[in-house]
Design a protein around this motif. Structure first.
Motif, short mmCIF file in Angstrom:
data_model
loop_
_atom_site.label_atom_id
_atom_site.label_comp_id
_atom_site.label_asym_id
_atom_site.label_seq_id
_atom_site.Cartn_x
_atom_site.Cartn_y
_atom_site.Cartn_z
N GLN A 51 0.30 -7.48 18.73
CA GLN A 51 -0.31 -8.81 18.67
C GLN A 51 -0.32 -9.52 20.02
O GLN A 51 -1.05 -10.49 20.20
CB GLN A 51 0.42 -9.68 17.64
CG GLN A 51 0.24 -9.21 16.22
CD GLN A 51 1.06 -10.05 15.27
OE1 GLN A 51 2.23 -9.78 15.06
NE2 GLN A 51 0.47 -11.08 14.71
N CYS A 92 -0.39 -14.38 8.88
CA CYS A 92 -0.23 -13.62 10.12
C CYS A 92 -0.59 -14.52 11.30
O CYS A 92 -1.58 -15.24 11.23
CB CYS A 92 -1.16 -12.41 10.08
SG CYS A 92 -1.09 -11.39 11.56
N HIS A 134 4.66 -5.47 6.97
CA HIS A 134 3.52 -6.13 7.61
C HIS A 134 3.51 -5.83 9.11
O HIS A 134 2.47 -5.45 9.67
CB HIS A 134 3.62 -7.63 7.33
CG HIS A 134 2.60 -8.49 8.01
ND1 HIS A 134 1.70 -9.28 7.31
CD2 HIS A 134 2.34 -8.72 9.33
CE1 HIS A 134 0.92 -9.92 8.18
NE2 HIS A 134 1.30 -9.61 9.41
N HIS A 138 1.03 -3.48 11.82
CA HIS A 138 0.43 -3.88 13.11
C HIS A 138 0.56 -2.75 14.13
O HIS A 138 -0.36 -2.49 14.91
CB HIS A 138 1.14 -5.12 13.67
CG HIS A 138 0.62 -6.42 13.15
ND1 HIS A 138 -0.71 -6.81 13.28
CD2 HIS A 138 1.24 -7.45 12.52
CE1 HIS A 138 -0.87 -8.02 12.74
NE2 HIS A 138 0.30 -8.44 12.27
NI NI Z 1 0.79 -10.20 11.34
#
Ligand code: NI
Length: 171
Positions: A51, A92, A134, A138
């Motif tokens: 991310q 998220c 989760h 990613h």
């Molecule tokens: Ni996320």
């Protein structure tokens, strides 16, 4: 420490598959610290390196209340998962203000290296279990909205693109 910019869905870089960390050195510890600062500042419970556009297998999370128990997972692997599944609402940091239901294993056991490079195991249930699964998605280039229907995903994509355009115009 420094706050890092968070990629927003549907940025194609979110679909990059992360590679394992070769050694937990000063560079990785700095990344971990920056990710923790970024996660706390954004009021998130978890953040994957993907991310912040670093494609190595690093996750930070803190599902405690008050938020004072950071967990660092480097090269995490799920070694056990419950047969029992559970549906819960997820959000998220890469898909701000969107929440929807996703089904996951109720409990998982994860093996990883900590910030000190030492291996450990984490038995996760409840929010921590959801968060681990989760964040590990990613690292495989998968965003939670991919579990939703194509129609919902299209709506979310449109909404996120609009939000990004508005921000670029300074609205
Ligand atoms: Ni996320």
């Amino acid at each position: 420490m420094a706050r890092l910019p968070i990629l927003r869905y549907p940025d194609p870089r979110l679909h990059t598959v992360a590679r394992p960390v070769a050694s937990v050195d000063e560079r990785i510890r700095r990344l971990v610290d920056d990710m923790l600062e970024t996660m706390y500042e954004a009021d998130g419970v978890g953040l994957a390196a993907t991310q912040v556009d670093v494609h190595e297998r690093v996750i930070v999370m803190d599902t405690s209340e008050p938020r004072d128990r950071a967990v660092v997972l480097i090269n995490p692997e799920i070694v056990a998962r419950s047969e029992e599944l559970k549906v819960s609402e997820e959000g998220c940091l890469s898909v701000p203000q969107i929440y929807d239901k996703v089904e996951r294993h109720a409990r998982v056991t994860v093996r990883a290296l900590g910030r000190d490079g030492q291996p450990f195991e984490l038995d996760a249930e409840g929010l921590a279990s959801v968060c681990v699964q989760h964040e590990m998605d990613h690292l495989l280039g998968k965003v939670f909205v991919e579990y939703l229907s194509g129609l919902k995903r299209d709506r979310i994509r449109t909404k996120m693109l609009k939000k990004t355009r508005e921000e670029l115009r300074g609205e």
